[in-house]
Design a protein around this motif. Structure first.
Motif, PDB file in Angstrom:
ATOM      1  N   ALA A  69       0.831  -1.209   0.000  1.00 54.77           N
ATOM      2  CA  ALA A  69       0.000   0.000   0.000  1.00 54.77           C
ATOM      3  C   ALA A  69       0.861   1.253   0.000  1.00 54.77           C
ATOM      4  CB  ALA A  69      -0.924  -0.011   1.224  1.00 54.77           C
ATOM      5  N   LEU A  70       1.998   1.203   0.693  1.00 50.38           N
ATOM      6  CA  LEU A  70       2.890   2.352   0.735  1.00 50.38           C
ATOM      7  C   LEU A  70       3.460   2.648  -0.646  1.00 50.38           C
ATOM      8  CD1 LEU A  70       4.443   4.534   2.255  1.00 50.38           C
ATOM      9  CD2 LEU A  70       6.181   2.804   2.838  1.00 50.38           C
ATOM     10  N   THR A  71       3.833   1.599  -1.368  1.00 51.68           N
ATOM     11  CA  THR A  71       4.374   1.780  -2.717  1.00 51.68           C
ATOM     12  C   THR A  71       3.371   2.488  -3.616  1.00 51.68           C
ATOM     13  OG1 THR A  71       5.754  -0.213  -2.532  1.00 51.68           O
ATOM     14  CG2 THR A  71       5.284   0.591  -4.749  1.00 51.68           C
ATOM     15  N   TRP A  72       2.153   2.001  -3.634  1.00 60.45           N
ATOM     16  CA  TRP A  72       1.150   2.594  -4.511  1.00 60.45           C
ATOM     17  C   TRP A  72       0.634   3.924  -3.977  1.00 60.45           C
ATOM     18  CZ3 TRP A  72       0.997   1.347  -9.276  1.00 60.45           C
ATOM     19  CH2 TRP A  72       1.451   0.081  -9.662  1.00 60.45           C
ATOM     20  N   GLY A  73       0.760   4.128  -2.670  1.00 59.18           N
ATOM     21  CA  GLY A  73       0.458   5.445  -2.131  1.00 59.18           C
ATOM     22  C   GLY A  73       1.424   6.486  -2.662  1.00 59.18           C
ATOM     23  N   LEU A  74       2.702   6.111  -2.760  1.00 59.40           N
ATOM     24  CA  LEU A  74       3.702   7.011  -3.339  1.00 59.40           C
ATOM     25  C   LEU A  74       3.438   7.238  -4.823  1.00 59.40           C
ATOM     26  CD1 LEU A  74       6.873   5.609  -1.554  1.00 59.40           C
ATOM     27  CD2 LEU A  74       5.944   7.919  -1.297  1.00 59.40           C
ATOM     28  N   GLY A  75       2.989   6.178  -5.520  1.00 61.67           N
ATOM     29  CA  GLY A  75       2.636   6.347  -6.927  1.00 61.67           C
ATOM     30  C   GLY A  75       1.497   7.331  -7.112  1.00 61.67           C
ATOM     31  N   ALA A  76       0.496   7.234  -6.240  1.00 59.73           N
ATOM     32  CA  ALA A  76      -0.626   8.173  -6.306  1.00 59.73           C
ATOM     33  C   ALA A  76      -0.180   9.588  -5.969  1.00 59.73           C
ATOM     34  CB  ALA A  76      -1.732   7.722  -5.349  1.00 59.73           C
ATOM     35  N   LEU A  77       0.725   9.708  -4.987  1.00 62.39           N
ATOM     36  CA  LEU A  77       1.248  11.027  -4.624  1.00 62.39           C
ATOM     37  C   LEU A  77       1.993  11.651  -5.796  1.00 62.39           C
ATOM     38  CD1 LEU A  77       1.811  13.245  -2.561  1.00 62.39           C
ATOM     39  CD2 LEU A  77       3.805  11.906  -1.782  1.00 62.39           C
ATOM     40  N   PHE A  78       2.745  10.836  -6.538  1.00 62.53           N
ATOM     41  CA  PHE A  78       3.447  11.354  -7.707  1.00 62.53           C
ATOM     42  C   PHE A  78       2.476  11.924  -8.731  1.00 62.53           C
ATOM     43  CE2 PHE A  78       4.493  10.176 -12.135  1.00 62.53           C
ATOM     44  CZ  PHE A  78       5.417  11.177 -12.388  1.00 62.53           C
ATOM     45  N   LEU A  79       1.411  11.183  -9.024  1.00 60.37           N
ATOM     46  CA  LEU A  79       0.441  11.656 -10.011  1.00 60.37           C
ATOM     47  C   LEU A  79      -0.216  12.957  -9.561  1.00 60.37           C
ATOM     48  CD1 LEU A  79      -1.269   8.270 -11.006  1.00 60.37           C
ATOM     49  CD2 LEU A  79       0.466   9.557 -12.283  1.00 60.37           C
ATOM     50  N   LEU A  80      -0.559  13.031  -8.284  1.00 66.42           N
ATOM     51  CA  LEU A  80      -1.184  14.244  -7.760  1.00 66.42           C
ATOM     52  C   LEU A  80      -0.218  15.425  -7.797  1.00 66.42           C
ATOM     53  CD1 LEU A  80      -3.137  12.801  -4.681  1.00 66.42           C
ATOM     54  CD2 LEU A  80      -4.109  13.661  -6.822  1.00 66.42           C
ATOM     55  N   ALA A  81       1.036  15.179  -7.365  1.00 65.26           N
ATOM     56  CA  ALA A  81       2.024  16.262  -7.342  1.00 65.26           C
ATOM     57  C   ALA A  81       2.369  16.721  -8.751  1.00 65.26           C
ATOM     58  CB  ALA A  81       3.288  15.792  -6.610  1.00 65.26           C
ATOM     59  N   ALA A  82       2.457  15.781  -9.694  1.00 66.52           N
ATOM     60  CA  ALA A  82       2.763  16.150 -11.080  1.00 66.52           C
ATOM     61  C   ALA A  82       1.631  16.974 -11.685  1.00 66.52           C
ATOM     62  CB  ALA A  82       3.011  14.895 -11.914  1.00 66.52           C
ATOM     63  N   ALA A  83       0.392  16.554 -11.419  1.00 64.94           N
ATOM     64  CA  ALA A  83      -0.742  17.314 -11.926  1.00 64.94           C
ATOM     65  C   ALA A  83      -0.795  18.704 -11.299  1.00 64.94           C
ATOM     66  CB  ALA A  83      -2.036  16.559 -11.636  1.00 64.94           C
ATOM     67  N   ALA A  84      -0.526  18.772 -10.002  1.00 65.92           N
ATOM     68  CA  ALA A  84      -0.513  20.066  -9.323  1.00 65.92           C
ATOM     69  C   ALA A  84       0.589  20.963  -9.877  1.00 65.92           C
ATOM     70  CB  ALA A  84      -0.319  19.858  -7.818  1.00 65.92           C
ATOM     71  N   PHE A  85       1.738  20.368 -10.187  1.00 63.61           N
ATOM     72  CA  PHE A  85       2.846  21.151 -10.736  1.00 63.61           C
ATOM     73  C   PHE A  85       2.469  21.771 -12.079  1.00 63.61           C
ATOM     74  CE2 PHE A  85       6.616  21.269 -13.507  1.00 63.61           C
ATOM     75  CZ  PHE A  85       7.356  22.226 -12.819  1.00 63.61           C
ATOM     76  N   VAL A  86       1.868  20.972 -12.962  1.00 62.47           N
ATOM     77  CA  VAL A  86       1.470  21.501 -14.266  1.00 62.47           C
ATOM     78  C   VAL A  86       0.460  22.628 -14.101  1.00 62.47           C
ATOM     79  CG1 VAL A  86       0.310  20.942 -16.436  1.00 62.47           C
ATOM     80  CG2 VAL A  86       1.970  19.343 -15.462  1.00 62.47           C
ATOM     81  N   LEU A  87      -0.495  22.440 -13.198  1.00 61.81           N
ATOM     82  CA  LEU A  87      -1.492  23.475 -12.957  1.00 61.81           C
ATOM     83  C   LEU A  87      -0.855  24.750 -12.413  1.00 61.81           C
ATOM     84  CD1 LEU A  87      -4.480  24.304 -12.873  1.00 61.81           C
ATOM     85  CD2 LEU A  87      -4.596  23.312 -10.563  1.00 61.81           C
ATOM     86  N   ILE A  88       0.063  24.586 -11.450  1.00 58.37           N
ATOM     87  CA  ILE A  88       0.736  25.739 -10.850  1.00 58.37           C
ATOM     88  C   ILE A  88       1.564  26.489 -11.894  1.00 58.37           C
ATOM     89  CG2 ILE A  88       2.553  26.411  -9.223  1.00 58.37           C
ATOM     90  CD1 ILE A  88       1.529  24.094  -7.420  1.00 58.37           C
ATOM     91  N   GLU A  89       2.301  25.741 -12.707  1.00 60.26           N
ATOM     92  CA  GLU A  89       3.171  26.381 -13.700  1.00 60.26           C
ATOM     93  C   GLU A  89       2.370  27.115 -14.767  1.00 60.26           C
ATOM     94  OE1 GLU A  89       6.958  26.053 -13.163  1.00 60.26           O
ATOM     95  OE2 GLU A  89       5.518  26.032 -11.506  1.00 60.26           O
ATOM     96  N   SER A  90       1.177  26.615 -15.064  1.00 53.29           N
ATOM     97  CA  SER A  90       0.347  27.281 -16.080  1.00 53.29           C
ATOM     98  C   SER A  90      -0.187  28.619 -15.595  1.00 53.29           C
ATOM     99  CB  SER A  90      -0.821  26.364 -16.475  1.00 53.29           C
ATOM    100  OG  SER A  90      -1.725  26.197 -15.399  1.00 53.29           O
ATOM    101  N   ARG A  91      -0.159  28.844 -14.275  1.00 51.36           N
ATOM    102  CA  ARG A  91      -0.705  30.078 -13.712  1.00 51.36           C
ATOM    103  C   ARG A  91       0.354  30.942 -13.037  1.00 51.36           C
ATOM    104  NH1 ARG A  91      -6.275  27.841 -10.770  1.00 51.36           N
ATOM    105  NH2 ARG A  91      -7.215  26.942 -12.660  1.00 51.36           N
ATOM    106  N   ALA A  92       1.570  30.416 -12.859  1.00 44.94           N
ATOM    107  CA  ALA A  92       2.598  31.151 -12.116  1.00 44.94           C
ATOM    108  C   ALA A  92       3.042  32.391 -12.878  1.00 44.94           C
ATOM    109  CB  ALA A  92       3.793  30.242 -11.847  1.00 44.94           C
ATOM    110  N   GLU A  93       3.351  33.450 -12.120  1.00 53.45           N
ATOM    111  CA  GLU A  93       3.840  34.682 -12.732  1.00 53.45           C
ATOM    112  C   GLU A  93       5.202  34.464 -13.375  1.00 53.45           C
ATOM    113  OE1 GLU A  93       4.936  39.298 -11.395  1.00 53.45           O
ATOM    114  OE2 GLU A  93       4.141  37.860  -9.937  1.00 53.45           O
ATOM    115  N   ASP A  94       6.046  33.690 -12.713  1.00 55.64           N
ATOM    116  CA  ASP A  94       7.382  33.384 -13.237  1.00 55.64           C
ATOM    117  C   ASP A  94       7.698  31.926 -12.915  1.00 55.64           C
ATOM    118  OD1 ASP A  94       9.846  33.726 -14.418  1.00 55.64           O
ATOM    119  OD2 ASP A  94      10.783  34.651 -12.665  1.00 55.64           O
ATOM    120  N   PRO A  95       7.178  30.982 -13.679  1.00 55.18           N
ATOM    121  CA  PRO A  95       7.290  29.556 -13.354  1.00 55.18           C
ATOM    122  C   PRO A  95       8.723  29.066 -13.298  1.00 55.18           C
ATOM    123  CG  PRO A  95       6.509  29.854 -15.601  1.00 55.18           C
ATOM    124  CD  PRO A  95       6.483  31.206 -14.960  1.00 55.18           C
TER     125      PRO A  95
END
Length: 545
Positions: free
Chosen positions: A234-260
C-alpha cells in the motif's frame, strides 16, 4: 529583471578565468562520485548495508535532481555567482559529515546533502559557460568540461582504491575538504559575474510541487522493487498516487505562475524536448555502468579496489578523447545531429557487450568494452546540453540547462533505483543461497550476505569465493539488457534532431549584462545574434517555431 551593476566587459582573459573556476568545481563534484563507486563494496560491507546499497547512489541523485531546477531558475533570476559558492560550501561540509558517519543511514543522509550541493555545481557550471560563450564556440568549452569529468573519473577510482586498500574508505570523503576549499577560493576571486534581483514573484509552490513529484516517483520505484515492500505494498502505490497528484498540481501551478520555475512553453519547442528526452535515456544508460561496474570488477572479477579503479581508466580515456574531439567538431562545423546519433549507437554496442560478461571474462576484454562505452558517451553527453541551450532564449538558458539535466538525472535516478533494486535483490538471494549451502543457518546466511566485502571475500575458502563471485556475475550482467530499449529510443530521437544554426551571441551579451572586448584576432568572444534578442515570454527561437 534588472541588473544591479553596469555591464561588465567580456574579455578573453575573463572568460578563461571564469572557466578555470568552473573546472575546479566540476572536478570536485565528479571526483567524489567516482571515488564512492570504487569504495562502495567496502563502505556497505563495513556499515552493514549491502542489501540497501542502492540508497547511497539514490540519495545523492535524488537530492541533486530535486535542486537542479531551483539552481537553474534562481540563477536566471538572481545571478549565478553566489549560488555557485553556496553549492561548493554545502558539498564540502556534507563530505566531512559523510567521512565522520558511523552508521549506514547517517552516511546515506550526508550523501543526500552532498547531492544538494553537487546538483548546483553541475547546473551552474553549464549555465555559466552559456553566459560567457556563444553557442557556435561553446562546444569546445563543453568538451573540455567533459574531459575534466574524465580526468577526475580516472583519478577517483585510483584514489578510492588506494584509500580502501591502504588507508580507510573515510579518506574518499576527507579528500574533498582541501579540494572544496580550493574550489571555493577560486570561485571567490575568479568568478566575477553580474548579480540581479527578482522583479517577479518567486514560484515557491512550483518548487514544492516539483520536489514532491520527484521524491515520490523515485521512492515509488525504490520501494516497488524492495523485498520489504514490493509492488503489492500500500505504501508503494500510495507514493505512486502522490506522484500523479504532485505532477498534476505542478502543471497546474506552472500554467498560472507569474514566473514559473519551468515554463511550460519550453515544451512547445521540439528541439528542446528531443534533446531533453535523449538526456533522460543517457542518464539511464550512463549510471547503470558508472554505478555498478566497479562492483562487478571487484567482486565478479576478483580484483581489489585499486585494481578496479585502474580498470575504469579506459572508459574515461575514451570519453575524454571523444568529448574534446566532438566539441571541437561541433564548434567548427555546427553539426550536432550526426555526432550525437553516432555516440548513442556506440553506447548500444558497448552495452550489448556488457551483457556477455561473466566471472570468467578476461580483464582485457572488459577493458575494451569500457573504452567503447566511454567513447560513445563522450560523443553525445555534452553536445545534447549545447543543443538544448541553443534552442532557447538567453534569458532562460539556466532554466533550460537545469530542465535538461533534471530529466537526465530523473533517468539516472530511476535507472539506479530500479536496476539497483533488481541487482541487489538478485544478489542477496544468491548470496544467501551460497552461505546456506555451506551450512549456515538462515540468520547467519542473511547476516553474512549483508556484510560481505572484498577483504572478507579474500579470506574465504576458494570454493566459497568462486560461488560468491558467480553470484555477483549472475546478478549484474542481465541488468544491462534493461538499458537497451532506452538507448534505442535515444538513437531515433538523435537521428531526427532538427539541425539549426548555432547562435553567435554569448548569454550575458544577449541580456545586456556584458559588452564585448574589441577583438584582437578577428575572433571575438561573442557577436550579435542573427535573430536579435528574445524575451522571457518568448523562449522559443523563431527558427524553431
Amino acid at each position: 529583471m534588472t541588473t544591479t551593476a553596469a555591464p561588465m566587459v567580456l574579455t578573453r582573459r575573463r572568460v578563461w578565468t571564469i572557466f578555470a573556476a568552473l573546472l575546479a568545481a566540476m572536478f570536485l563534484s565528479s571526483l567524489d562520485q567516482t571515488i564512492v563507486s570504487t569504495a562502495m563494496p567496502t563502505i556497505v560491507g563495513q556499515l552493514g548495508g549491502v542489501e540497501h546499497q542502492m540508497w547511497i547512489t539514490t540519495s545523492y541523485l535524488l537530492a541533486s535532481t530535486i535542486v537542479m531546477p531551483i539552481y537553474g531558475k534562481f540563477g536566471d533570476v538572481l545571478g549565478r555567482r553566489h549560488l555557485f559558492l553556496i553549492a561548493i560550501a554545502l558539498f564540502t561540509l556534507a563530505s566531512l559529515g559523510a567521512a565522520l558517519s558511523s552508521t549506514f543511514w547517517a552516511f546515506v543522509i550526508f550523501r543526500g546533502l552532498q547531492g544538494l550541493g553537487g546538483g548546483g555545481l553541475m547546473i551552474l557550471s553549464q549555465a555559466i559557460i552559456a553566459d560567457v560563450t556563444p553557442a557556435d564556440q561553446r562546444g569546445k568549452y563543453m568538451g573540455v568540461l567533459g574531459a575534466a569529468f574524465g580526468v577526475s573519473a580516472i583519478a577517483g577510482p585510483l584514489l578510492g582504491g588506494y584509500f580502501v586498500d591502504h588507508l580507510t574508505w573515510h579518506w574518499a570523503f576527507y579528500i574533498n575538504i582541501p579540494v572544496g576549499i580550493a574550489a571555493f577560493l577560486v570561485g571567490v576571486f575568479a568568478l566575477q559575474l553580474p548579480s540581479k534581483r527578482a522583479t517577479r514573484r518567486i514560484d515557491v509552490p512550483g518548487v514544492v510541487a516539483l520536489s514532491a513529484a520527484t521524491a515520490s516517483l523515485i521512492l515509488f520505484a525504490d520501494l516497488g522493487g524492495d523485498d520489504a515492500h514490493g509492488w503489492d505494498s500500500a505504501l508503494t502505490w500510495g507514493l505512486g498516487a502522490l506522484f500523479l497528484l504532485a505532477a498534476a498540481a505542478f502543471v497546474l501551478i506552472e500554467s498560472r505562475a507569474e514566473d514559473p520555475i519551468i515554463p511550460l512553453s519550453l515544451f512547445r519547442n521540439r528541439l528542446f524536448v528531443q534533446s531533453t528526452a535523449i538526456g533522460l535515456a543517457l542518464g539511464i544508460g550512463m549510471f547503470s555502468v558508472l554505478g555498478f561496474m566497479p562492483t562487478f570488477l571487484q567482486m565478479a572479477s576478483g580484483t581489489s579496489a585499486a585494481e578496479s579503479g585502474l580498470l575504469m581508466i579506459p572508459m574515461m580515456a575514451g570519453m575524454m578523447a571523444t568529448s574534446i574531439a566532438s566539441g571541437a567538431y561541433v564548434s567548427r562545423t555546427g553539426r550536432y545531429r550526426i555526432i550525437s546519433a553516432a555516440g548513442v549507437l556506440v553506447m548500444i554496442g558497448a552495452v550489448l557487450l556488457f551483457t556477455t560478461m561473466t566471472a570468467q571474462t578476461p580483464i582485457w576484454v572488459i577493458i575494451a568494452y569500457l573504452m567503447i562505452f566511454g567513447a560513445g558517451l563522450g560523443l553525445v553527453m555534452q553536445n545534447i546540453v549545447l543543443v538544448a541551450q541553443n534552442a532557447v532564449s538567453a534569458t532562460v538558458v539556466g532554466t533550460a540547462t537545469s530542465t535538461t539535466n533534471y530529466f537526465r538525472e530523473v533517468g539516472a535516478t530511476l535507472g539506479t533505483a530500479v536496476f539497483g533494486t533488481v541487482f541487489a535483490t538478485r544478489l542477496t538471494e544468491r548470496l544467501v543461497a551460497v552461505f546456506s549451502g555451506s551450512g549456515a543457518s538462515a540468520d547467519q546466511a542473511s547476516s553474512a550476505a549483508s556484510t560481505i566485502d572484498p577483504s572478507t571475500l579474500a579470506e574465504l575458502p576458494q570454493a566459497m569465493r568462486d560461488a560468491i563471485v558467480g553470484a555477483y556475475a549472475e546478478a549484474l550482467s542481465p541488468v544491462f539488457w534493461y538499458v537497451l530499449p532506452f538507448l534505442a529510443a535515444a538513437v531515433l530521437l538523435a537521428i531526427t534532431l532538427k539541425q539549426v544554426p548555432l547562435s553567435h551571441e554569448a548569454g550575458l551579451v544577449a541580456r545586456g549584462e556584458a559588452v564585448l572586448e574589441e577583438p584582437a584576432d578577428g575572433a571575438p568572444v561573442g557577436t550579435a545574434a542573427q535573430e536579435g534578442p528574445r524575451t522571457d515570454e518568448d523562449p522559443v527561437p523563431a527558427t524553431l517555431r
